[in-house]
Design an enzyme around this catalytic site. Structure first.
Site, PDB file in Angstrom:
ATOM      1  N   ASN A 115     -20.844  14.788  21.604  1.00  0.00           N
ATOM      2  CA  ASN A 115     -20.215  13.506  21.292  1.00  0.00           C
ATOM      3  C   ASN A 115     -18.760  13.551  21.771  1.00  0.00           C
ATOM      4  OD1 ASN A 115     -18.733  11.604  19.145  1.00  0.00           O
ATOM      5  ND2 ASN A 115     -20.881  11.007  19.215  1.00  0.00           N
TER       6      ASN A 115
ATOM      7  N   ALA B 274     -14.280   7.648   6.443  1.00  0.00           N
ATOM      8  CA  ALA B 274     -13.140   7.499   7.349  1.00  0.00           C
ATOM      9  C   ALA B 274     -12.609   8.902   7.596  1.00  0.00           C
ATOM     10  CB  ALA B 274     -12.072   6.602   6.733  1.00  0.00           C
TER      11      ALA B 274
ATOM     12  N   CYS C  62     -16.144   4.547  17.261  1.00  0.00           N
ATOM     13  CA  CYS C  62     -15.708   5.032  15.961  1.00  0.00           C
ATOM     14  C   CYS C  62     -14.744   4.024  15.347  1.00  0.00           C
ATOM     15  CB  CYS C  62     -15.025   6.392  16.065  1.00  0.00           C
ATOM     16  SG  CYS C  62     -14.549   6.994  14.438  1.00  0.00           S
TER      17      CYS C  62
HETATM   18  C1  LIG Z   1     -19.380  11.407   7.581  1.00  0.00           C
HETATM   19  C2  LIG Z   1     -19.766  10.787   8.886  1.00  0.00           C
HETATM   20  C3  LIG Z   1     -19.132  11.207  10.073  1.00  0.00           C
HETATM   21  C4  LIG Z   1     -19.474  10.648  11.298  1.00  0.00           C
HETATM   22  N1  LIG Z   1     -18.848  11.092  12.426  1.00  0.00           N
HETATM   23  C5  LIG Z   1     -19.211  10.587  13.637  1.00  0.00           C
HETATM   24  C6  LIG Z   1     -18.645  11.088  14.840  1.00  0.00           C
HETATM   25  O1  LIG Z   1     -17.824  12.022  14.839  1.00  0.00           O
HETATM   26  N2  LIG Z   1     -19.045  10.541  16.023  1.00  0.00           N
HETATM   27  C7  LIG Z   1     -19.984   9.538  16.074  1.00  0.00           C
HETATM   28  O2  LIG Z   1     -20.312   9.072  17.159  1.00  0.00           O
HETATM   29  N3  LIG Z   1     -20.553   9.066  14.951  1.00  0.00           N
HETATM   30  C8  LIG Z   1     -20.199   9.565  13.734  1.00  0.00           C
HETATM   31  N4  LIG Z   1     -20.805   9.079  12.597  1.00  0.00           N
HETATM   32  C9  LIG Z   1     -21.830   8.025  12.708  1.00  0.00           C
HETATM   33  C10 LIG Z   1     -23.242   8.627  12.682  1.00  0.00           C
HETATM   34  O3  LIG Z   1     -23.454   9.494  13.771  1.00  0.00           O
HETATM   35  C11 LIG Z   1     -24.314   7.525  12.676  1.00  0.00           C
HETATM   36  O4  LIG Z   1     -24.197   6.763  13.854  1.00  0.00           O
HETATM   37  C12 LIG Z   1     -24.207   6.578  11.501  1.00  0.00           C
HETATM   38  O5  LIG Z   1     -23.808   7.268  10.352  1.00  0.00           O
HETATM   39  C13 LIG Z   1     -25.520   5.838  11.214  1.00  0.00           C
HETATM   40  O6  LIG Z   1     -26.571   6.712  10.863  1.00  0.00           O
HETATM   41  P1  LIG Z   1     -26.978   7.079   9.337  1.00  0.00           P
HETATM   42  O7  LIG Z   1     -27.086   5.808   8.588  1.00  0.00           O
HETATM   43  O8  LIG Z   1     -28.245   7.846   9.440  1.00  0.00           O
HETATM   44  O9  LIG Z   1     -25.844   7.911   8.799  1.00  0.00           O
HETATM   45  C14 LIG Z   1     -20.467   9.635  11.350  1.00  0.00           C
HETATM   46  C15 LIG Z   1     -21.103   9.229  10.177  1.00  0.00           C
HETATM   47  C16 LIG Z   1     -20.776   9.792   8.955  1.00  0.00           C
HETATM   48  C17 LIG Z   1     -21.488   9.327   7.715  1.00  0.00           C
END
Ligand SMILES: Cc1cc2nc3c(=O)[nH]c(=O)nc-3n(C[C@H](O)[C@H](O)[C@H](O)COP(=O)(O)O)c2cc1C
Ligand SMILES: Cc1cc2nc3c(=O)[nH]c(=O)nc-3n(C[C@H](O)[C@H](O)[C@H](O)COP(=O)(O)OP(=O)(O)OC[C@H]3O[C@@H](n4cnc5c(N)ncnc54)[C@H](O)[C@@H]3O)c2cc1C
Ligand code: FES
Lengths: 260, 313
Positions: free
Chosen positions: B99, B70, B130
């Site tokens: 983004n 978060a 988000c």
């Molecule tokens: C710490 C963290 C910060 C994230 N910040 C963003 C963000 O700023 N914008 C966004 O579109 N997705 C954000 N995400 C989502 C990721 O881009 C991704 O869609 C999601 O984590 C699923 O992929 P993963 O399982 O490989 O992490 C964030 C995820 C994490 C873990």
């Protein structure tokens, strides 16, 4: 430089109930310079547990390419770590972050090192480096009980050492701040690592007129400054968006710089 | 022939692997570890009009095979991203996907208009999903009509193709995908995190200061695969797939489900070298699976006409 290496367990022993001293060997030791830096430890391959665990570097033994971690078994990650035996390999990322500034004190100055519980480990390497520099070191270390005390002799060899315990079962009863006051300990610079209430008390008592450096903790993901998991607020915050990342800007900060 | 190259709206990628938004900052930290030009693209941290501090800490909590976050869209704001972060990234031979986030429609439009003018920004990723921001945000991503209208407005002002990032926290993911397709989206990225929570046994209170957070990592991979499988059969937009990817095998699985490129998020925290490792391992895995070109296997799980892989011993 940040390295990622499979380091070899040289020795691993319980030095107080649930507190372990883990000595690792690896090339990345040569990049370790500042006391107070940490490493990000992957305690198991696979996805359980998924994230790395941040642990402070307690001692750097350059000649042997070895370094020491001292940790308390807290949850799943550290329990798994406690099962490692000499010869096992552990995936280490580091050294990470910025440590205690040792150049803030001159030869002949007095540095007061204040540690609380599992915040004590990084102070050991700090004390060693300050001593090498010709700085006089005084340690005030707080633990819960007599049994929880570790590294007392090691610290005593480097300088005067006072122990405080919460229950008075060893050393002086009470808080580290009481010990500093009661004994009227004089110093030029204060370095500390431990629980937030302790750091707050030190900042309030000495932050205004002394140099005070505090090592902070926060839950981390990347450990290198990319995910913004571990931020803290700064004292100067003109547009309500100023921050520092504890993993990469810290974990050590000047007390007046950050909000606790 | 480059077996890994992928052509998508606005993006000529030398390989289909890129770090996911929010898991790579603006690249500075990882650039100390490897050459960012090795990456197919970079999805930078969400950018909003004004700088944001984000949520209180703790901001992350571990879960079985995953993590909750978060962060709350912490970022230095549009001006700083345009003046400092994007120019710094120009030294690398890698397209940037920006983004775009906000609380109101006007915010998205302003960020999209300005950031899409920057030279190395080759595409936008509209973050309507988000789960960690109180005002707006999630609502854009859960109501088809609202998502469609926002996509349309952003398309009108953007100088580069627009990919819309879908939230898995919806009743019908296909309906959402169709809505943004009608709004004029050039592509989709999916999935964002799943809303979740953890509770501390000592205190009895949620671990995260924000109480709830977005679940990511290997735990969400099956959900991502299922959603990409459904959406790719029902819309004509290319999909950049993400959700728990950690290995070259995972990449191929996402392609089979219907993805045309992939993003890696949480795995960067576990192994900071994971992206270049996957890129290096892909050709060998493709040999074993009899895949000539990576794009050949998009949608193989449902496409009757797809060539069957001829396994090589
Ligand atoms: C710490 C963290 C910060 C994230 N910040 C963003 C963000 O700023 N914008 C966004 O579109 N997705 C954000 N995400 C989502 C990721 O881009 C991704 O869609 C999601 O984590 C699923 O992929 P993963 O399982 O490989 O992490 C964030 C995820 C994490 C873990
Ligand atoms: C810079 C830094 C240096 C540290 N140095 C030491 C040290 O030298 N010795 C020592 O014993 N401990 C140290 N800690 C605390 C140590 O990281 C945690 O005790 C450890 O991560 C707990 O992991 P676990 O799996 O056993 O516990 P769990 O509670 O199962 O962990 C769950 C999650 O919460 C995180 N977490 C839990 N407690 C903490 C905490 N206090 N700080 C940060 N993350 C936490 C874990 O990393 C993990 O992601 C340090 C923390 C930081 C941030
Ligand atoms: S843990 Fe990722 S920024 Fe500090």
């Amino acid at each position: 430089m940040i390295n990622n290496e499979l380091c070899t367990v040289v020795s691993h022993k319980e030095i107080a109930p649930s507190v372990f001293e883990l000595i690792l060997e690896g090339e990345l030791t040569s990049s370790m310079n500042e006391p107070g830096q940490f490493v990000h430890v992957r305690v198991a391959g696979g996805i359980d547990p998924l994230l790395r665990r941040p642990l402070s570097i307690a001692d750097i033994i350059k000649e042997k390419n070895q370094f020491t971690l001292i940790y308390r078994v807290q949850g799943r990650g550290t329990s798994i770590l406690a099962g490692k035996r000499p010869g096992d390999k552990i995936d280490i990322l580091g050294p990470l972050g910025h440590g205690f500034p040792v150049s803030e004190v001159k030869p002949g100055d007095t540095a007061l090192l204040v540690g609380g519980g599992i915040g004590v480990p990084p102070l050991y390497e700090l004390s060693k480096q300050l001593r090498e520099q010709g700085v006089k070191v005084i340690h005030v270390l707080g633990f819960q009980t007599k049994e929880a005390v570790f590294y007392e002799d090691a610290f005593r060899q480097l300088g005067e050492t006072f122990i405080a315990t919460d229950d008075g079962s060893y050393g002086e009863k009470g808080f580290v701040t009481d010990v500093i006051k009661n004994r009227e300990i004089a110093f030029d610079c204060l370095y500390s690592c431990g629980p937030i209430p302790m750091l707050k008390a030190l900042k309030n008592a000495y932050g205004k007129d002394k140099k005070v450096y505090l090592s902070l903790e926060e839950r981390m993901a990347c450990g290198i400054g990319a995910c913004f998991a571990c931020v803290c607020r700064m004292s100067e915050d003109p547009d309500d968006s100023s921050y520092k990342r504890i993993c990469s800007d810290g974990p050590v900060f000047a007390a007046e710089e950050v909000l606790l | 022939m480059n077996r890994l190259s992928v052509e998508l709206p606005g993006l000529s990628l030398k390989n289909p692997v890129m770090p996911a938004s929010g898991c790579f900052g603006f690249g500075r930290e990882f650039s100390q570890l490897y050459d960012l030009s090795e990456l197919g693209a970079i999805m930078i941290k969400a950018t909003t009009v004004e700088p944001r501090f984000g949520n209180a800490t703790p901001r992350v909590a571990e879960t079985p095979g995953g993590m909750l976050n978060a962060i709350g869209l912490q970022n230095p704001g549009l001006e700083k991203v345009i003046e400092e972060e994007l120019p710094w990234l120009e030294q690398f031979d890698v397209p940037i996907i920006a983004n775009v986030a906000g609380s109101y429609e006007e915010d998205y439009v302003e960020v999209a208009r300005e950031i899409s003018k920057v030279k190395n920004v080759h595409a936008l990723e509209l973050n309507i999903s988000c789960p960690n921001v109180k005002t707006g945000g999630i609502a854009f991503g859960t109501i088809p009509e609202v998502a469609k209208s926002l996509t349309k407005k952003v398309k009108e002002v953007s100088s580069v193709p627009v990919y819309v990032k879908l939230s898995p926290n919806v009743r019908d993911i296909v309906e959402m995908a169709k809505a943004v397709e009608e709004g004029g989206a050039d592509g989709l990225t999916m999935i964002n995190t799943l809303l979740g929570m953890r509770i501390d046994l000592q205190t009895g209170k949620p671990v995260l200061a924000n109480k709830t957070g977005g679940l990511s990592g290997p735990a969400i991979k099956p959900v991502a695969l299922r959603m990409i499988y459904e959406v790719s059969q029902n819309v004509d937009l290319p999909i950049i797939g993400m959700g728990g990817i950690q290995s070259a095998e995972d990449v191929i699985e996402f392609f089979y489900a219907g993805a045309s490129a992939v993003a890696v998020g949480t795995a960067n925290f576990v192994d900071p070298f994971v992206c270049p490792k996957i890129i290096k391992e892909l050709p060998e895995l493709m040999d074993r699976l009899g895949i000539d070109h990576i794009s050949d296997c998009t949608g193989r799980s449902w496409n009757k006409h797809a060539r069957i892989a001829h396994y090589r011993p």
